[in-house]
Design an enzyme around this catalytic site. Structure first.
Site, PDB file in Angstrom:
ATOM      1  N   GLU A 233     145.063  81.178  29.884  1.00 59.63           N
ATOM      2  CA  GLU A 233     144.337  80.155  29.134  1.00 59.63           C
ATOM      3  C   GLU A 233     145.291  79.415  28.198  1.00 59.63           C
ATOM      4  O   GLU A 233     145.477  79.831  27.056  1.00 59.63           O
ATOM      5  CB  GLU A 233     143.223  80.785  28.288  1.00 59.63           C
ATOM      6  CG  GLU A 233     142.017  81.252  29.038  1.00 59.63           C
ATOM      7  CD  GLU A 233     140.843  81.476  28.087  1.00 59.63           C
ATOM      8  OE1 GLU A 233     139.778  80.909  28.333  1.00 59.63           O
ATOM      9  OE2 GLU A 233     141.013  82.199  27.089  1.00 59.63           O
TER      10      GLU A 233
ATOM     11  N   HIS B 254     141.765  86.864  23.089  1.00 60.51           N
ATOM     12  CA  HIS B 254     141.461  85.443  23.250  1.00 60.51           C
ATOM     13  C   HIS B 254     142.299  84.653  22.249  1.00 60.51           C
ATOM     14  O   HIS B 254     142.649  85.161  21.189  1.00 60.51           O
ATOM     15  CB  HIS B 254     139.964  85.199  23.003  1.00 60.51           C
ATOM     16  CG  HIS B 254     139.506  83.833  23.369  1.00 60.51           C
ATOM     17  ND1 HIS B 254     139.647  82.763  22.509  1.00 60.51           N
ATOM     18  CD2 HIS B 254     138.911  83.351  24.487  1.00 60.51           C
ATOM     19  CE1 HIS B 254     139.159  81.677  23.090  1.00 60.51           C
ATOM     20  NE2 HIS B 254     138.707  82.005  24.290  1.00 60.51           N
TER      21      HIS B 254
END
Length: 213
Positions: A132, A84
């Site tokens: 993302e 992430h």
């Protein structure tokens, strides 16, 4: 569609969100919750699909502060999010974490910023990759609206390497319209956090996400 709710380190009762997810009736969506490591067991006990926010590229041994795959599995997790933007890993560590996940049979999703990184991540053989753009995380503006070509190109990039790797869409997802848009661009799932974790009524927020499906 797969919907993964990352609770990050928000000051929210993870069991409340997990119970909300378990209460949402949708045959069109599969909902999973990624709590803090210390809360995996409590979330898993609700019966909702539970993911670890991270797995360390280690085996049993002298690894203080690591998230051991076997410990996460014992607590009830069945999948893991890796790389992430708030917890970036080196390529070799992503590979090691995927090996750790494989030891315990976890589903895996590797996050990446753009299609080029998606291509590299897909080559490591995860179950899924998630595009993302970090500047859109928590912005309330989904990448499917801000720059839909990134999602399309990410899908093409993953398919060019390994057609079996699913592509998820993250950053700014907060409504059912966002989820539908992601699906129309070729994504097979979405990642989100604040849209549910910060909602006054997480069950209503989740229902709004999946009802349009």
């Amino acid at each position: 569609m797969f919907v993964l709710v990352n609770l990050k380190a928000y000051p929210r009762d993870p069991v409340e969100v997990a119970e909300a997810a378990a209460s949402v009736d949708s045959g069109a969506a599969e909902i999973a919750i990624a709590p803090q490591t210390a809360h995996i067991d409590a979330v898993a006990e609700t019966g909702v699909q539970t993911w670890a926010q991270h797995l360390s590229p280690v085996e049993h041994g002298s690894h203080t502060g690591s998230t051991l795959a076997e410990a996460a599995a014992d607590a009830g997790a069945t999948g893991t999010l890796l790389n992430h933007s708030e917890n970036r890993l080196k390529l070799a560590d992503i590979d090691g974490s995927l090996d750790a996940a494989d030891r315990v049979g976890f589903d895996t999703c590797v996050c990446a910023n753009n299609p080029d990184q998606i291509r590299a991540a897909a080559a490591l053989g995860p179950d899924a990759v998630a595009v993302e753009p970090p500047e859109l995380i928590g912005s309330g503006t989904p990448v499917s609206k801000a720059d839909p070509d990134i999602v399309r190109d990410a899908v093409e990039a993953a398919e060019s390497v390994d057609p079996t790797v699913d592509v998820y869409c993250g950053a700014g997802i907060s409504t059912g319209e966002d989820v539908v848009a992601a699906r129309e661009l070729g994504a097979e799932g979405v990642l989100l956090a604040s849209g549910v974790a910060k909602a006054d009524d997480p069950a209503a927020a989740l229902a709004d996400l999946v009802d349009p499906l």
